[in-house]
Design a protein around this motif. Structure first.
Motif, short mmCIF file in Angstrom:
data_model
loop_
_atom_site.label_atom_id
_atom_site.label_comp_id
_atom_site.label_asym_id
_atom_site.label_seq_id
_atom_site.Cartn_x
_atom_site.Cartn_y
_atom_site.Cartn_z
N SER A 43 -2.25 -10.64 0.45
CA SER A 43 -1.19 -10.11 -0.42
C SER A 43 -0.66 -11.20 -1.34
N GLN A 87 0.97 -3.14 -1.55
CA GLN A 87 0.87 -2.80 -0.12
C GLN A 87 2.11 -1.99 0.29
N ASP A 172 -4.02 -3.36 -2.74
CA ASP A 172 -3.64 -4.05 -1.51
C ASP A 172 -3.37 -3.03 -0.41
N GLU A 173 -4.31 -2.90 0.48
CA GLU A 173 -4.18 -1.98 1.62
C GLU A 173 -3.72 -0.59 1.21
#
Ligand SMILES: Nc1ncnc2c1ncn2[C@@H]1O[C@H](COP(=O)(O)OP(=O)(O)OP(=O)(O)O)[C@@H](O)[C@H]1O
Ligand SMILES: [Mg+2]
Lengths: 251, 426
Positions: A43, A87, A172-173
């Motif tokens: 991240s 995220q 991100d995720e």
């Protein structure tokens, strides 16, 4: 497209080194995936690329199509083509989702010297794209991400990406918190944007997302570095065996 | 009890500059008000109710100078159909005003209520102000009742087709104006009152509003943008059964503003909302002082005050909800929040609840904070320039107050004003 060389990053407020020499190149038209244990710096890398405060680059470089990203303000990076699907998408009470989207789209167009999208064209486009992500009209009217479920927030990130049509998409995720069907929708959203001129950097912990978004290259990040790079099989190896073997091999 | 000497002297010095208008039937009310002033004395720095705001320049014999603000922005409410009543430095201007004729309402100047023998007006002038002197003293309002030289009496008997717009122009740099308006909304009647403009270098305004059972009054005010102007305003509102009062005030600039709202819910099922949004940069001191009394069953009150402050600006909020014995099923809400755009600005808040009934739901909250950096980054990461992103978040912060304006066109006019300020100051 995106070229990261020997990137070292520490926290601005503390003597804590997080990225310790990241080397990574994403070519136009390719999808790269990054996997890696919690806290390895994935991240952080995405934030540093998009220009978040609080980090200090102590060494190395990051460029997008040759332009120095690290010199730019976050909004300049966005206009240059960087997009980060967070995220943890941020809730913004009092700002309508639709207003936000239109302001963003037009701000980027303006920065690039393009004409602003008319209200009617914008509406048409946003409705069509929202529909394909199963985002209903009510969600568009509500304040940005406020009261959205985890999965709704992630789909809203993909909607923004679809509207902004960035050159370099960093996810991100985006798969975490999504149910199986939502994961498919998100993957379709990403796949719809895949083309020769666009690069993707997909951060994930699970092979499952990569079943739908087939990566060209998979990297493993550990302790602030890319420690291993391989093909799609590398993700399967992680899925089956975890990181222990890979990390042991590297050390 | 004798007043402290400083207070006595200051009060006498101020009174020496004023002459009571020869106002026929309001004369008795004015004499009573003067007696109240003499008994209370004008506000002083030591007074608890003036702890956060210095009253000196509001009570000084002469009004401090205030330069005029010139702007090329379109007039506020300029494109709205409304009945305009214009005051220049606190003096009614027939020439600039519309004909005061409108179906469902009758409008007269205060000086005419005697010769026309307007009963309701005689029974209202100074009455709510006098009631509002307890439990907290408001000497500047009594001073106003005694000496206000102009103002209007608005009697709403129907549903006038357009808002009544009080426009306060500022023409002289040394003007010191006092206006006193009284409004009576009859049962089932409904009206929208607009107020805007800086009014004078120093402005003391008092408004008494009496809303009968089932009456509705909407009030939207924008205080003028002259940086050096000063204002002390009072609105006393009494609500009958099932009546509604909704008031919103925008304050943009002004070196000193004290806005008091004294609301009394006296009939069951009444609703009162008072809201305010203010934005200040530098020499700006803004004080909202609100006192809501619940004295009936099943009433709702809301206080929503938001302040954006920068470069050493100061915001004050003193808000009270008093629920009297027997005022069961009261729903009282109060929120006061400030957005501090730097470390030099300050927000002083004193929220209070005093409850003598057992079946009530009252909540209050007060916060002070900076721009949310995470939200700012999120917006910027989508390409919104930092200035625009800051403006969006600032407007979002003010939204809860602005949302109290029911009419979309009025809300839009207010938002435009806010956007104008933001573009000049951020
Ligand atoms: N602002 C910060 N303050 C303190 N520590 C930080 C900060 N930002 C990052 N870190 C630390 O840096 C390290 C890397 O964090 P980062 O969020 O980049 O990891 P990650 O690889 O994304 O992990 P995850 O898989 O859990 O999302 C962690 O140890 C984290 O605690
Ligand atoms: Mg992470």
């Amino acid at each position: 497209m995106l070229e990261i060389k020997n990137l070292h990053v520490k926290l601005e407020e503390e003597e804590k080194q997080i990225l310790k020499g990241v080397d990574l190149t994403v070519e136009a038209g390719k999808v790269h995936a990054i996997m890696g244990p919690n806290g390895s710096g994935k991240s952080t890398l995405s934030y540093v690329l998009s220009g978040r405060d609080g980090y200090e680059v102590t060494e190395g470089s990051a460029t997008l199509e040759g332009a120095d990203l690290l010199e730019m303000e976050p909004e300049e990076r966005a206009a240059a083509g960087i997009f980060l699907a967070f995220q943890y998408p941020v809730e913004i009470p009092g700002v309508g989702n639709m207003t936000f989207l239109r302001t963003a789209v037009n701000a980027q167009r303006k920065a690039r010297g393009e004409e602003e999208l008319s209200a009617a064209d914008f509406l048409k486009e946003v409705r069509a794209k929202a529909k394909s992500l199963k985002i209903d009209a009510d969600m568009l009217k509500r304040p940005v991400n406020v009261g959205f479920s985890g999965g709704e927030k992630k789909r809203n990130e993909i909607l923004q990406m679809a509207m902004l049509e960035p050159k370099m998409c960093i996810l991100d995720e985006t798969d975490s918190g999504l149910d199986v069907d939502a994961m498919k929708l998100v993957a379709e959203g990403v796949n719809a944007l895949r083309d020769e001129g666009r690069g993707f950097l997909v951060i994930t912990h699970y092979q499952r997302l990569l079943d739908h978004i087939k990566p060209d290259v998979v990297h493993i990040m550990a302790d602030g570095r890319i420690v291993k790079t391989g093909g799609p099989d590398l993700a399967l190896e992680v899925e089956n065996n975890g990181y222990a073997d890979i990390l042991a091999e590297v050390n | 009890m004798a007043l402290p000497e400083v207070k006595q002297t200051a009060t006498e010095a101020r009174l020496a500059t004023l002459t009571m208008p020869d106002a026929g039937c309001t004369r008795a009310a004015r004499e009573d008000a003067l007696a109240r002033v003499l008994e209370m004395g004008l506000p002083g720095r030591r007074d608890e109710y003036w702890k956060y705001t210095r009253p000196d320049t509001l009570i000084s014999p002469e009004a401090p100078r205030a330069a005029l603000f010139n702007s090329d922005e379109p007039l506020l409410f300029g494109n709205l159909d409304r009945l305009k009543i214009v005051f220049i430095d606190g003096v009614f201007s027939a020439e600039d005003s519309d004909d005061l004729e409108l179906e469902g309402v009758s409008i007269d100047r205060i000086e005419d209520i005697c010769c026309k023998d307007i009963h309701w007006a005689k029974e209202l002038y100074g009455v709510l102000e006098a009631r509002g002197q307890s439990p907290v003293q408001r000497p500047l309002a009594a001073l106003n009742t005694a000496f206000a030289a102009d103002g209007v009496a608005i009697h709403v008997t129907g549903k006038p087709s357009k808002p009544i717009s009080l426009i306060y122009r500022h023409a002289s740099e040394t003007s010191d104006a006092m206006l006193h308006h009284i409004i009576r909304v009859e049962s089932g009647a409904e009206v929208t009152i607009l107020e805007n403009g800086p009014a004078a270098s120093r402005f003391n305004k008092c408004m008494e509003i009496d809303i009968a059972d089932g009456g509705i009054l909407h009030h939207v005010r924008a205080q003028g943008r002259d940086h050096e102007r000063r204002a002390a305003t009072h609105m006393f509102t009494r609500l009958g059964q099932e009546s509604v009062y909704k008031s919103f005030t925008l304050t943009v600039n002004g070196i000193l503003t004290r806005n008091e709202q004294v609301v009394e819910l006296t009939g069951d099922d009444a609703v009162a909302h008072v809201a305010g949004a203010c934005v200040g940069d530098g020499d700006f001191h803004h004080d909202d002082t609100v006192f809501v009394t619940h004295d009936a069953v099943n009433c709702e009150s809301r206080q929503v005050f938001k302040k954006v402050l920068r470069n050493g600006a100061t915001g004050v909020f003193q808000g009270k909800i008093l629920v009297k014995e027997g005022a069961q099923k009261t729903d009282g809400y109060q929120i006061s929040q400030s957005l501090l755009l730097d470390d030099d600005s300050q927000f002083l808040a004193k929220p209070e609840l005093e409850i003598y009934a057992d079946d009530v739901a009252c909540s209050h909250g007060s916060t002070s904070g900076a721009i949310d950096e995470t939200a700012l980054f999120y917006l910027r990461s989508r390409g919104v320039p930092v200035k625009d992103a800051t403006n969006m978040l600032t407007l979002a912060f003010l939204a809860e107050a602005v949302d109290e304006i029911e009419d979309a066109a009025l809300a839009e006019a207010i938002v435009n004003r806010l956007e104008g300020w933001l573009s000049r100051h951020i």
